[in-house]
Design an enzyme around this catalytic site. Structure first.
Site, PDB file in Angstrom:
ATOM      1  N   ASP A   1       0.819  -1.348   0.086  1.00  0.00           N
ATOM      2  CA  ASP A   1       0.000   0.091  -0.035  1.00  0.00           C
ATOM      3  C   ASP A   1       0.903   1.248   0.174  1.00  0.00           C
ATOM      4  O   ASP A   1       2.141   1.309   0.354  1.00  0.00           O
ATOM      5  CB  ASP A   1      -0.941   0.145   1.192  1.00  0.00           C
ATOM      6  CG  ASP A   1      -0.370  -0.028   2.515  1.00  0.00           C
ATOM      7  OD1 ASP A   1       0.976  -0.505   2.626  1.00  0.00           O
ATOM      8  OD2 ASP A   1      -0.734   0.692   3.772  1.00  0.00           O
TER       9      ASP A   1
ATOM     10  N   GLU B   1      -0.009  -1.108   5.754  1.00  0.00           N
ATOM     11  CA  GLU B   1       1.555  -0.554   6.758  1.00  0.00           C
ATOM     12  C   GLU B   1       1.332   0.715   6.744  1.00  0.00           C
ATOM     13  O   GLU B   1       1.477   1.262   7.938  1.00  0.00           O
ATOM     14  CB  GLU B   1       2.613  -1.172   6.011  1.00  0.00           C
ATOM     15  CG  GLU B   1       3.714  -0.957   6.833  1.00  0.00           C
ATOM     16  CD  GLU B   1       4.410   0.599   6.786  1.00  0.00           C
ATOM     17  OE1 GLU B   1       5.108   1.247   7.733  1.00  0.00           O
ATOM     18  OE2 GLU B   1       4.139   1.385   5.825  1.00  0.00           O
TER      19      GLU B   1
END
Length: 359
Positions: free
Chosen positions: A70, A129
């Site tokens: 991400d 994350e």
């Protein structure tokens, strides 16, 4: 080849929370890891799947690689303020530094060690994350059990040094419920949630000021709706950074004990938490081995503490020998000038391949 792959990965925009985009990118990684000989698993989540890939090796404890797919950038950033651009050996683009470049380094290193003798390898690529890995914390902790060491592919220090410890990182939300009323005709019957939130944020600043080595950032504020209505709700998300667990516990305990100043209700929520990863002798020993691997490919490797947090906080906190920063050298994480030095992609891949075959 590495630059072409990086361009492909950067063009597949993967903002945190966009499950469709993240899962499509995870499909690419899963296919490639399987082609390289891994057994691939998926842990499904509504906000995006996490990926686990196990590569066989000699019967020793596995080496754990931590990464994420991400980014902080929304879909469309590539065609707007941050187009892909190569100039003077520098590559620009959303996620090129944090951390699509690290994923390309890892994948290339895996290609280079194919057919070589090495211990088992385990890769965990998480989907959230950038917001503290709230859905991946248990996965990372579980997959870290019994590993030889953990290595992260986040960006390195600006000079290329690896990261040998990290500050703790915690996100807290303060939600305030007040009471709506007409702001002119009946203001005294209302309780302003926004006024209460402002007072609470001042109280948070007092808590932080009473401790050393704490960073505090109020990242978002929401509330109210009309200037002629006393606002009935408001909220703020706050990011804290802590150098040690004792300070973290003291600050968070004080935040949890905050009391309303007026007739409002407070709800204080812990959104995510990564405990401080403090310096360990085991990490120093791992760094010495990695430095030796670096010398075998003509590179000088050093390490230093870092203030930013990542999933390596979890393995370091557990006492597992851990290093981070194996991504390419660059700058501008979470900024519109995000970039990497193109030549360091191949350098980092060679280093990771040497680490795999020497540890």
């Amino acid at each position: 080849m590495m630059i072409e792959r990086l361009r492909e990965y950067v063009r597949a925009e993967t903002p945190t929370g966009d499950a469709a985009a993240l899962n499509a990118f995870a499909d690419r990684l899963a296919e490639r890891y399987a082609e390289l000989g891994a057994t691939v698993r998926r842990e499904q989540h509504p906000t995006g799947d996490h990926l686990i890939a196990d590569f066989p090796g000699r019967a020793d404890a596995p080496l754990l690689f931590l990464a994420h797919h991400d980014t902080v950038w929304p879909v469309g950033q590539l065609d707007g303020a941050m187009p892909w651009r190569e100039a003077d050996g520098i590559i620009h683009g959303p996620g090129v530094f944090d951390m699509k470049g690290g994923l390309v380094v890892l994948e290339t290193a895996l290609e280079q060690v194919a057919g070589h003798d090495h211990r088992p390898l385990r890769i965990v690529v998480v989907a959230d994350e950038e917001i503290g890995s709230p859905s991946a914390r248990e996965l990372v902790t579980a997959e870290a059990k019994g590993v030889y060491a953990a290595v992260g592919f986040e960006p390195p220090h600006p000079n290329g040094d690896l990261k040998t410890s990290r500050w703790g990182s915690t996100r807290v939300r303060i939600e305030v419920t007040g009471r709506e009323a007409h702001a002119a005709l009946d203001p005294d019957s209302g309780v302003s949630a926004i006024d209460e939130l402002v007072d609470q944020l001042i109280a948070v600043r007092r808590v932080v000021a009473a401790h050393d080595n704490v960073l505090c950032n109020v990242g978002t504020i929401t509330g109210g709706g009309r200037t002629n209505v006393v606002p009935g709700s408001a909220a703020a998300d706050i990011g804290f950074r802590f150098v040690d667990p004792q300070t973290e516990e003291s600050v968070l305990d004080a935040i949890a004990r905050l009391q309303p100043v007026r007739e409002a209700q407070l709800d204080i929520k812990l959104l995510s938490n990564r405990p401080a990863w403090q310096p360990l002798p085991e990490t120093d020993e791992l760094l010495a081995k990695v430095a030796a691997a670096g010398r075998s490919v003509g590179q000088h490797i050093a390490g230093a503490p870092a203030s930013g947090a990542a999933d390596t906080n979890l393995t370091g906190w557990l006492g597992i020998p851990t290093l981070d920063g194996l991504g390419p050298v660059g700058k501008g994480a979470h900024a519109v000038h995000e970039q990497v030095i193109a030549a360091t992609l191949a350098e980092r891949a060679a280093l990771v391949a040497a680490i795999i075959t020497s540890l």
